[in-house]
Design an enzyme around this catalytic site. Sequence first.
Site, short mmCIF file in Angstrom:
data_model
loop_
_atom_site.label_atom_id
_atom_site.label_comp_id
_atom_site.label_asym_id
_atom_site.label_seq_id
_atom_site.Cartn_x
_atom_site.Cartn_y
_atom_site.Cartn_z
N LEU A 208 10.07 -8.10 20.38
CA LEU A 208 8.67 -8.36 20.76
C LEU A 208 8.01 -9.21 19.68
O LEU A 208 7.97 -8.79 18.52
CB LEU A 208 7.97 -7.00 20.83
CG LEU A 208 6.74 -6.82 21.70
CD1 LEU A 208 7.06 -7.02 23.17
CD2 LEU A 208 6.16 -5.42 21.49
N HIS A 209 7.54 -10.39 20.03
CA HIS A 209 6.87 -11.18 18.99
C HIS A 209 5.81 -12.14 19.54
O HIS A 209 5.16 -12.84 18.76
CB HIS A 209 7.89 -11.97 18.18
CG HIS A 209 8.45 -13.16 18.92
ND1 HIS A 209 9.38 -13.05 19.91
CD2 HIS A 209 8.18 -14.48 18.80
CE1 HIS A 209 9.67 -14.25 20.38
NE2 HIS A 209 8.95 -15.14 19.73
#
Length: 379
Positions: A208-209
Amino acid sequence: MKIITVIGARPNFVKLAPLIPAVKKYSSIKMKTVHTGQHYDYNMSKIFFESASGGFDLPKPDFYLKVGSDSHARQTGRVMMAFEKIVLAEKPDLIIVIGDVNSTLAAGLVAAKLHIPLAHIEAGVRSFDRTMPEEINRVVTDSLSDILFAPSNHAVANLLKEGIPRRKIFMVGNIMMDTLFSNLNRINKSTTVQQLKLIPRKYAVLTLHRPSNVDNKIIFMRIVKALNQIKKRINIIWPVHPRTHQQISRFKMERFFSSALSANPSSSGAITLIKPLSYTDCLGLFKQAAFVLTDSGGVQTETTALGVPCLTIRPNTEWIETISHGTNRLVGTNPQRIVKEAGRILARSARAGRIKLPKYWDGCTAQRIVKIIHHWSRR
Ligand code: UD1
């Protein structure tokens, strides 16, 4: 023929790897690489240049611009200022940019302003979501490019709709598949699953980024709410991107996660944070996972190639082929939807396994690219 290829962020290194040996086959082509320094942590950059630690043994870049992190304008501007000097001194015949990061856009602008022909690898990829910084980078870079290497027929159609002349576009396939297929043995030999005391198919992996997911506390908390439900059924392993790491501290969310695995590898109940992994270790972890949760573009294509179910925590995707041909499903950020789709995979009612990879996702993309460049240089 003198080429400069520009890299800067983690996904660029993955896509550069197959280009190096493909270029070496042509004695008439000399390629230099410029690393902008957009990514600079060991686990985000140098690890990809090494071999022993699961990287690609890439040659040391000929130039390193050290731009580091900053706002979009400042980072883009810094790459432009430093890269312009190199281009003026080196006078390349062609500049190659890859993907959709800020370094791609910045180098593309420099090439266009100095009238140096520009080739873009991964042209025509579109999410049609202009709130994504990458979408701006893609659209602008494609509009500046002289040679557009599209990864799919869908990407070609996107470019034609934007008025890019057909003669500039070459459908060459997805270069990430070259990297994946040529590293399959190493991926299979990765011992990360054992080192983390995991049991194959009894864990999920999360990456997740995206700023849209992790820079907004309300949205980030919605995702965490879903993860807290999913972890009751299966352990979640999370190699954490530095941007996300910072946001977890900023929002004081550490209490939701563990940083060490439980002694009993089969137990559920944990979301375990680990450092970003090398390429082969990350793909090794994906390959044996029950499923992958992600907001990354590249991970959607990699899980499709590996036949691992993927849930994409976004409302849209720039890799529509991973839904039409592969294992990907868009779940957005609604906790109920994410939990429901994870539950379907765990109950084995969701589709799994590779369906059919799109045309030219066959491991020969870099060869096609270099052959086209070779012809172009003799025009
Ligand atoms: C960038 C790309 C994104 C890509 C991602 C892959 C843009 C606009 N975004 O996003 O498309 O999917 O890389 O990882 O180019 N940081 C570190 N160490 C590093 C690099 C970054 O600590 O080595 C931190 C910095 O605080 C920085 C933040 O991470 O501000 C974000 O880095 P940045 O390169 O701006 O964007 P990414 O989120 O990595």
